[in-house]
Design a protein around this motif. Structure first.
Motif, PDB file in Angstrom:
ATOM      1  N   GLU A 217       0.822  -1.206   0.000  1.00 22.31           N
ATOM      2  CA  GLU A 217       0.000   0.000   0.000  1.00 22.31           C
ATOM      3  C   GLU A 217       0.857   1.257   0.000  1.00 22.31           C
ATOM      4  OE1 GLU A 217      -3.585  -1.908   2.780  1.00 22.31           O
ATOM      5  OE2 GLU A 217      -2.084  -0.550   3.635  1.00 22.31           O
ATOM      6  N   ARG A 218       2.152   1.110   0.187  1.00 20.58           N
ATOM      7  CA  ARG A 218       3.042   2.265   0.359  1.00 20.58           C
ATOM      8  C   ARG A 218       3.557   2.742  -1.006  1.00 20.58           C
ATOM      9  NH1 ARG A 218       7.516   1.701   3.155  1.00 20.58           N
ATOM     10  NH2 ARG A 218       7.279   3.518   4.517  1.00 20.58           N
ATOM     11  N   LEU A 219       2.641   3.256  -1.818  1.00 18.18           N
ATOM     12  CA  LEU A 219       2.972   3.668  -3.174  1.00 18.18           C
ATOM     13  C   LEU A 219       3.654   5.033  -3.178  1.00 18.18           C
ATOM     14  CD1 LEU A 219      -0.345   2.643  -4.970  1.00 18.18           C
ATOM     15  CD2 LEU A 219       1.773   1.323  -4.789  1.00 18.18           C
ATOM     16  N   ARG A 220       4.462   5.247  -4.210  1.00 21.62           N
ATOM     17  CA  ARG A 220       5.097   6.557  -4.420  1.00 21.62           C
ATOM     18  C   ARG A 220       4.452   7.196  -5.653  1.00 21.62           C
ATOM     19  NH1 ARG A 220       9.976   5.474  -1.482  1.00 21.62           N
ATOM     20  NH2 ARG A 220       9.156   4.662   0.477  1.00 21.62           N
ATOM     21  N   THR A 221       5.084   7.060  -6.810  1.00 16.41           N
ATOM     22  CA  THR A 221       4.551   7.718  -8.003  1.00 16.41           C
ATOM     23  C   THR A 221       3.956   6.735  -9.007  1.00 16.41           C
ATOM     24  OG1 THR A 221       6.646   7.642  -9.221  1.00 16.41           O
ATOM     25  CG2 THR A 221       6.305   9.517  -7.753  1.00 16.41           C
ATOM     26  N   SER A 222       4.005   5.435  -8.730  1.00 17.73           N
ATOM     27  CA  SER A 222       3.532   4.460  -9.706  1.00 17.73           C
ATOM     28  C   SER A 222       2.668   3.395  -9.046  1.00 17.73           C
ATOM     29  CB  SER A 222       4.714   3.801 -10.427  1.00 17.73           C
ATOM     30  OG  SER A 222       5.611   3.239  -9.500  1.00 17.73           O
ATOM     31  N   ARG A 223       1.952   2.670  -9.889  1.00 12.98           N
ATOM     32  CA  ARG A 223       1.086   1.590  -9.439  1.00 12.98           C
ATOM     33  C   ARG A 223       1.928   0.416  -8.915  1.00 12.98           C
ATOM     34  NH1 ARG A 223      -3.466   1.865  -8.074  1.00 12.98           N
ATOM     35  NH2 ARG A 223      -3.909  -0.256  -8.760  1.00 12.98           N
ATOM     36  N   PRO A 224       1.325  -0.511  -8.162  1.00 12.56           N
ATOM     37  CA  PRO A 224       2.043  -1.731  -7.800  1.00 12.56           C
ATOM     38  C   PRO A 224       2.582  -2.425  -9.057  1.00 12.56           C
ATOM     39  CG  PRO A 224       0.011  -1.584  -6.545  1.00 12.56           C
ATOM     40  CD  PRO A 224      -0.033  -0.478  -7.557  1.00 12.56           C
ATOM     41  N   SER A 225       3.776  -2.979  -8.953  1.00 15.25           N
ATOM     42  CA  SER A 225       4.398  -3.548 -10.152  1.00 15.25           C
ATOM     43  C   SER A 225       5.528  -4.502  -9.782  1.00 15.25           C
ATOM     44  CB  SER A 225       4.953  -2.433 -11.044  1.00 15.25           C
ATOM     45  OG  SER A 225       6.012  -1.753 -10.388  1.00 15.25           O
ATOM     46  N   PHE A 226       6.006  -5.220 -10.785  1.00 13.97           N
ATOM     47  CA  PHE A 226       7.223  -6.006 -10.673  1.00 13.97           C
ATOM     48  C   PHE A 226       7.878  -6.013 -12.044  1.00 13.97           C
ATOM     49  CE2 PHE A 226       4.166  -9.095 -12.203  1.00 13.97           C
ATOM     50  CZ  PHE A 226       4.883  -9.951 -13.014  1.00 13.97           C
ATOM     51  N   ASN A 227       9.069  -6.562 -12.133  1.00 12.49           N
ATOM     52  CA  ASN A 227       9.795  -6.646 -13.400  1.00 12.49           C
ATOM     53  C   ASN A 227       9.891  -8.087 -13.864  1.00 12.49           C
ATOM     54  OD1 ASN A 227      10.443  -3.862 -13.578  1.00 12.49           O
ATOM     55  ND2 ASN A 227      12.161  -4.151 -12.178  1.00 12.49           N
ATOM     56  N   GLU A 228       9.680  -8.294 -15.141  1.00  8.01           N
ATOM     57  CA  GLU A 228       9.956  -9.585 -15.758  1.00  8.01           C
ATOM     58  C   GLU A 228      11.296  -9.482 -16.475  1.00  8.01           C
ATOM     59  OE1 GLU A 228       8.182 -12.643 -19.174  1.00  8.01           O
ATOM     60  OE2 GLU A 228       7.063 -10.834 -18.610  1.00  8.01           O
ATOM     61  N   LEU A 229      12.237 -10.335 -16.101  1.00  8.35           N
ATOM     62  CA  LEU A 229      13.560 -10.352 -16.717  1.00  8.35           C
ATOM     63  C   LEU A 229      13.672 -11.590 -17.597  1.00  8.35           C
ATOM     64  CD1 LEU A 229      13.918  -8.386 -14.300  1.00  8.35           C
ATOM     65  CD2 LEU A 229      16.213  -9.322 -14.002  1.00  8.35           C
ATOM     66  N   ILE A 230      14.065 -11.385 -18.834  1.00  7.61           N
ATOM     67  CA  ILE A 230      14.226 -12.483 -19.783  1.00  7.61           C
ATOM     68  C   ILE A 230      15.669 -12.487 -20.264  1.00  7.61           C
ATOM     69  CG2 ILE A 230      13.461 -13.467 -21.976  1.00  7.61           C
ATOM     70  CD1 ILE A 230      10.840 -11.860 -21.593  1.00  7.61           C
ATOM     71  N   VAL A 231      16.338 -13.625 -20.092  1.00 11.27           N
ATOM     72  CA  VAL A 231      17.717 -13.768 -20.554  1.00 11.27           C
ATOM     73  C   VAL A 231      17.750 -14.870 -21.600  1.00 11.27           C
ATOM     74  CG1 VAL A 231      20.100 -14.240 -19.929  1.00 11.27           C
ATOM     75  CG2 VAL A 231      18.605 -13.068 -18.300  1.00 11.27           C
ATOM     76  N   LYS A 232      18.188 -14.508 -22.794  1.00  6.05           N
ATOM     77  CA  LYS A 232      18.290 -15.468 -23.890  1.00  6.05           C
ATOM     78  C   LYS A 232      19.512 -15.130 -24.726  1.00  6.05           C
ATOM     79  CE  LYS A 232      15.697 -17.519 -27.728  1.00  6.05           C
ATOM     80  NZ  LYS A 232      14.428 -17.504 -28.500  1.00  6.05           N
ATOM     81  N   ASP A 233      20.331 -16.124 -24.973  1.00  2.91           N
ATOM     82  CA  ASP A 233      21.544 -15.956 -25.783  1.00  2.91           C
ATOM     83  C   ASP A 233      22.422 -14.815 -25.268  1.00  2.91           C
ATOM     84  OD1 ASP A 233      20.672 -18.024 -27.441  1.00  2.91           O
ATOM     85  OD2 ASP A 233      19.564 -16.639 -28.734  1.00  2.91           O
ATOM     86  N   GLY A 234      22.519 -14.698 -23.947  1.00  2.00           N
ATOM     87  CA  GLY A 234      23.382 -13.696 -23.347  1.00  2.00           C
ATOM     88  C   GLY A 234      22.837 -12.287 -23.354  1.00  2.00           C
ATOM     89  N   VAL A 235      21.572 -12.111 -23.735  1.00  2.00           N
ATOM     90  CA  VAL A 235      20.949 -10.784 -23.788  1.00  2.00           C
ATOM     91  C   VAL A 235      19.875 -10.692 -22.711  1.00  2.00           C
ATOM     92  CG1 VAL A 235      19.628  -9.158 -25.190  1.00  2.00           C
ATOM     93  CG2 VAL A 235      21.423 -10.557 -26.252  1.00  2.00           C
ATOM     94  N   LEU A 236      19.904  -9.609 -21.940  1.00  2.00           N
ATOM     95  CA  LEU A 236      18.937  -9.366 -20.876  1.00  2.00           C
ATOM     96  C   LEU A 236      17.881  -8.373 -21.341  1.00  2.00           C
ATOM     97  CD1 LEU A 236      17.893  -9.428 -17.925  1.00  2.00           C
ATOM     98  CD2 LEU A 236      19.601  -7.653 -17.414  1.00  2.00           C
ATOM     99  N   GLU A 237      16.618  -8.775 -21.233  1.00  2.00           N
ATOM    100  CA  GLU A 237      15.490  -7.909 -21.559  1.00  2.00           C
ATOM    101  C   GLU A 237      14.654  -7.713 -20.295  1.00  2.00           C
ATOM    102  OE1 GLU A 237      11.513  -7.825 -24.469  1.00  2.00           O
ATOM    103  OE2 GLU A 237      12.857  -9.556 -24.454  1.00  2.00           O
ATOM    104  N   VAL A 238      14.165  -6.505 -20.091  1.00  2.00           N
ATOM    105  CA  VAL A 238      13.367  -6.189 -18.905  1.00  2.00           C
ATOM    106  C   VAL A 238      12.004  -5.675 -19.334  1.00  2.00           C
ATOM    107  CG1 VAL A 238      13.213  -4.819 -16.778  1.00  2.00           C
ATOM    108  CG2 VAL A 238      15.443  -5.596 -17.598  1.00  2.00           C
ATOM    109  N   LYS A 239      10.952  -6.297 -18.781  1.00  2.00           N
ATOM    110  CA  LYS A 239       9.585  -5.870 -19.057  1.00  2.00           C
ATOM    111  C   LYS A 239       8.895  -5.498 -17.751  1.00  2.00           C
ATOM    112  CE  LYS A 239       8.856  -8.934 -23.050  1.00  2.00           C
ATOM    113  NZ  LYS A 239       7.987 -10.026 -23.598  1.00  2.00           N
TER     114      LYS A 239
END
Length: 246
Positions: A217-239
């Protein structure tokens, strides 16, 4: 092989957002990430009941979980326990949850940024100890070529325009320099309750600084969230994954 990590932080059991927690749990069950990485503040005041609730919820996810301590995970109203055994309740949850995780092509390196005591008034700020950094660097030395090395800690190591708040991590800049020189590709953190993803030049390399939001409930400037990290062939993608009310 593709590795998918759900990076979550600042659950703050005791002030958690029940709907956001349910949303995250449903996504884990439906999408089955390789693992969940939690970068601290499982609890609000490090109370036994809060740790119990956090443990039950994390076990219910049904996937491998790794956790790091946050400043709220150290006893707040019990100064004796804070000084003598600050991580006792946290370690009990860690021992119950964490198992060896097989992440081909990915190395997860823990870095503690909390402290039971500091020579400044605000103990919520971060601190990297010499021993903690030494342990992280020792792990990075075992990194094999082509492996994406990801450091997980609670406090952002440096403050900047990308952070909607201050971590003021003592020793953070020097730690980031050393981690980059040792081959770290990214640093995951929480604490500021807003997500960010910045490509930061350091030591002739670029290190991704990645912050997760909160499911509390302790929000700052954005909605509740998390990050999805995808690593494939040595490349990191963040969603970034943002919770929206139905």
């Amino acid at each position: 092989m593709t590795i998918r990590l759900f990076h979550v932080s600042d659950l703050h059991f005791g002030r958690a957002d029940g709907e956001a927690l349910n949303w995250f749990e449903r996504l884990v069950h439906a999408e089955k990430p390789t693992a969940v990485v939690c970068t601290g503040d499982l609890t609000m005041r490090a109370r036994s009941a809060e740790y119990k609730a956090a443990r039950v919820w994390l076990e219910r996810l049904g996937v491998p979980v790794t956790i790091e301590p946050g400043n709220h995970d150290i006893p707040y109203h019990n100064p004796l326990m804070r000084l003598l055994s600050p991580y006792r309740r946290y370690r009990a949850v860690e021992r119950a949850l964490e198992r060896p995780i097989d992440l081909p092509g990915v190395m997860l390196v823990p870095l503690k940024t909390t402290a039971r005591f500091q020579w400044r008034t605000n103990w919520a700020y971060g601190r990297v100890s010499k021993d903690g950094l030494r342990e992280a660097l020792a792990q990075l030395k075992t990194r094999t070529p082509g492996t994406v090395a990801i450091v997980a800690c609670h406090h952002p190591l440096i403050d900047g325009a990308h952070v909607h708040g201050e971590a003021k991590t003592d020793g953070g800049k020097a730690a980031l320099d050393a981690l980059a020189a040792a081959g770290a590709d990214a640093v995951l953190s929480g604490h500021v309750h807003d997500p960010f993803d910045v490509a930061h030049p350091v030591g002739g390399r670029t290190v991704r600084l990645i912050g997760a939001g909160t499911l509390s409930e302790r929000l700052r400037t954005s909605r509740p969230s998390f990050n999805e990290l995808i690593v494939k062939d040595g490349v990191l993608e963040v969603k970034p994954r943002i919770f929206e009310l139905a």
